[in-house]
Design a protein around this motif. Structure first.
Motif, mmCIF file in Angstrom:
data_model
loop_
_atom_site.group_PDB
_atom_site.id
_atom_site.type_symbol
_atom_site.label_atom_id
_atom_site.label_comp_id
_atom_site.label_asym_id
_atom_site.label_seq_id
_atom_site.Cartn_x
_atom_site.Cartn_y
_atom_site.Cartn_z
ATOM 1 N N ASP A 182 20.146 -55.990 68.578
ATOM 2 C CA ASP A 182 21.514 -55.626 68.955
ATOM 3 C C ASP A 182 22.529 -56.467 68.189
ATOM 4 O O ASP A 182 23.525 -55.942 67.672
ATOM 5 N N LYS A 183 22.286 -57.771 68.108
ATOM 6 C CA LYS A 183 23.208 -58.662 67.401
ATOM 7 C C LYS A 183 23.266 -58.318 65.912
ATOM 8 O O LYS A 183 24.343 -58.356 65.295
ATOM 9 N N ILE A 184 22.103 -57.956 65.360
ATOM 10 C CA ILE A 184 22.051 -57.597 63.939
ATOM 11 C C ILE A 184 22.841 -56.318 63.690
ATOM 12 O O ILE A 184 23.621 -56.226 62.726
ATOM 13 N N GLU A 185 22.659 -55.314 64.565
ATOM 14 C CA GLU A 185 23.363 -54.048 64.405
ATOM 15 C C GLU A 185 24.872 -54.230 64.558
ATOM 16 O O GLU A 185 25.663 -53.626 63.829
ATOM 17 N N ILE A 186 25.274 -55.046 65.511
ATOM 18 C CA ILE A 186 26.707 -55.311 65.721
ATOM 19 C C ILE A 186 27.315 -55.930 64.470
ATOM 20 O O ILE A 186 28.399 -55.527 64.020
ATOM 21 N N LYS A 187 26.635 -56.902 63.883
ATOM 22 C CA LYS A 187 27.145 -57.541 62.668
ATOM 23 C C LYS A 187 27.222 -56.550 61.510
ATOM 24 O O LYS A 187 28.181 -56.574 60.717
ATOM 25 N N LYS A 188 26.228 -55.674 61.393
ATOM 26 C CA LYS A 188 26.236 -54.674 60.328
ATOM 27 C C LYS A 188 27.423 -53.726 60.475
ATOM 28 O O LYS A 188 28.091 -53.376 59.499
ATOM 29 N N ILE A 189 27.673 -53.303 61.714
ATOM 30 C CA ILE A 189 28.790 -52.383 61.960
ATOM 31 C C ILE A 189 30.121 -53.079 61.688
ATOM 32 O O ILE A 189 31.014 -52.498 61.050
ATOM 33 N N GLU A 190 30.268 -54.291 62.163
ATOM 34 C CA GLU A 190 31.512 -55.032 61.928
ATOM 35 C C GLU A 190 31.760 -55.228 60.432
ATOM 36 O O GLU A 190 32.907 -55.115 59.965
ATOM 37 N N GLN A 191 30.698 -55.492 59.669
ATOM 38 C CA GLN A 191 30.847 -55.669 58.224
ATOM 39 C C GLN A 191 31.191 -54.348 57.552
ATOM 40 O O GLN A 191 32.021 -54.309 56.625
#
Length: 305
Positions: A182-191
């Motif tokens: 979840d944390k990885i996906e959130i960072k990818k989306i924010e980037q």
């Protein structure tokens, strides 16, 4: 299973320079198969609908979510076929026209020019509309709204001649996995939002039906939103994006496109009442829909080849 899925996707899309060179069976959902061509059609079709460039980077970013959506589609078809739920082709065309600004003829030509199947896209839309009709038919009796509470809120606005607040918002919805992913996906989306904009991120990540319209939900009465979502949206400026909102099954991002205060004329009051009722019904509808598909998925055999 999720680790196997990630390994599988990496293999399928990296074993050659032409990731869609050969048609293969890449997954099986009960007695339904998903082919590499269906995945190609879903991935490239999503990019076309979103007016995004078809390149390897964009393909890589949406292939995982596209496969998950295809699995859900097969599960829905299996369930729908048990009840012979049908939808008129006219409604499919109407829906496509509502999410695509150009003519359907031009859209079909774009699919053909990219060696894609426009019929597969129409089948996908047909399945979505059949599913909506099916869920409504079995859960409509459970979708009950306390209209008296809504009427009290509206009457308070009318008597006190108060304006009511509306937001024009767009959304990104991704599934929640309850682990570090979840944390990885959130960072990818924010980037992705930072580098290429919110609409690009919608096309690449969002699993919501609003992804067909670049995530746009239109004008939403503030009173129809949950307190958590309202507070997140109300504290940002137009053009900004909320922090990720973590729900029980999904993670949400909202972009505030615009905001306005509408006067409490008789016409606006009636419109507000209708929108509040419809919004609450849609929330319940989506809850039942997500719950139903989750139950089916948990009971189904899903194999990744």
């Amino acid at each position: 299973m999720r680790l196997n899925l990630i390994i599988f996707i990496f293999f399928i899309f990296n074993f050659s320079n032409n990731v869609f060179a050969n048609i293969q069976i890449i997954a099986k959902v009960e007695n339904k198969i998903i082919t590499s061509f269906e995945l190609k059609n879903k991935v490239l079709g999503t990019l076309i609908l979103a007016n995004l460039e078809i390149n390897q980077k964009n393909i890589d970013q949406i292939k995982k979510s596209s496969l998950e959506l295809l699995v859900q589609q097969k599960l829905k078809i299996i369930e729908l076929d048990k009840f012979e739920v049908k939808i008129e082709e006219e409604k499919v065309n109407q829906y496509l026209s509502s999410i695509y600004s150009d003519s359907l003829v031009n859209l079909a030509n774009k699919f053909e020019n990219n060696n894609l199947s426009f019929d597969l896209l129409k089948k996908e839309i047909e399945t979505q509309l059949r599913w909506q009709r099916f869920i409504y038919s079995i859960y409509s009796k459970n979708i009950k709204i306390d209209e008296s509470t809504i009427d009290k809120e509206i009457e308070y606005l009318r008597v006190n001649n108060l304006n009511f607040q509306e937001f024009n918002i767009s959304e990104i919805t991704i599934p929640k996995t309850n682990d570090e992913k979840d944390k990885i996906e959130i960072k990818k989306i924010e980037q992705e939002i930072k580098d290429y904009g919110f609409e690009n991120a919608v096309a690449k990540f969002s699993i919501a039906s609003s992804s067909y319209s670049k995530g746009n939900l239109g004008w939403i009465p503030a009173k129809s939103l949950s307190s958590e979502i309202y507070n997140a949206i109300n504290k940002i400026n137009v053009g900004e994006i909320t922090q990720p909102i973590i729900k029980s099954e999904n993670i949400l991002f909202f972009k505030l496109n615009d905001r306005r205060n509408s006067k409490t004329t008789n016409e606006n009051i009636q419109k507000l009442r209708t929108e509040l009722i419809n919004k609450k019904k849609n929330e319940l509808f989506n809850m039942y829909s997500n719950s139903h598909i989750s139950k089916i998925k948990n009971l189904s055999l899903i194999e990744y080849k």
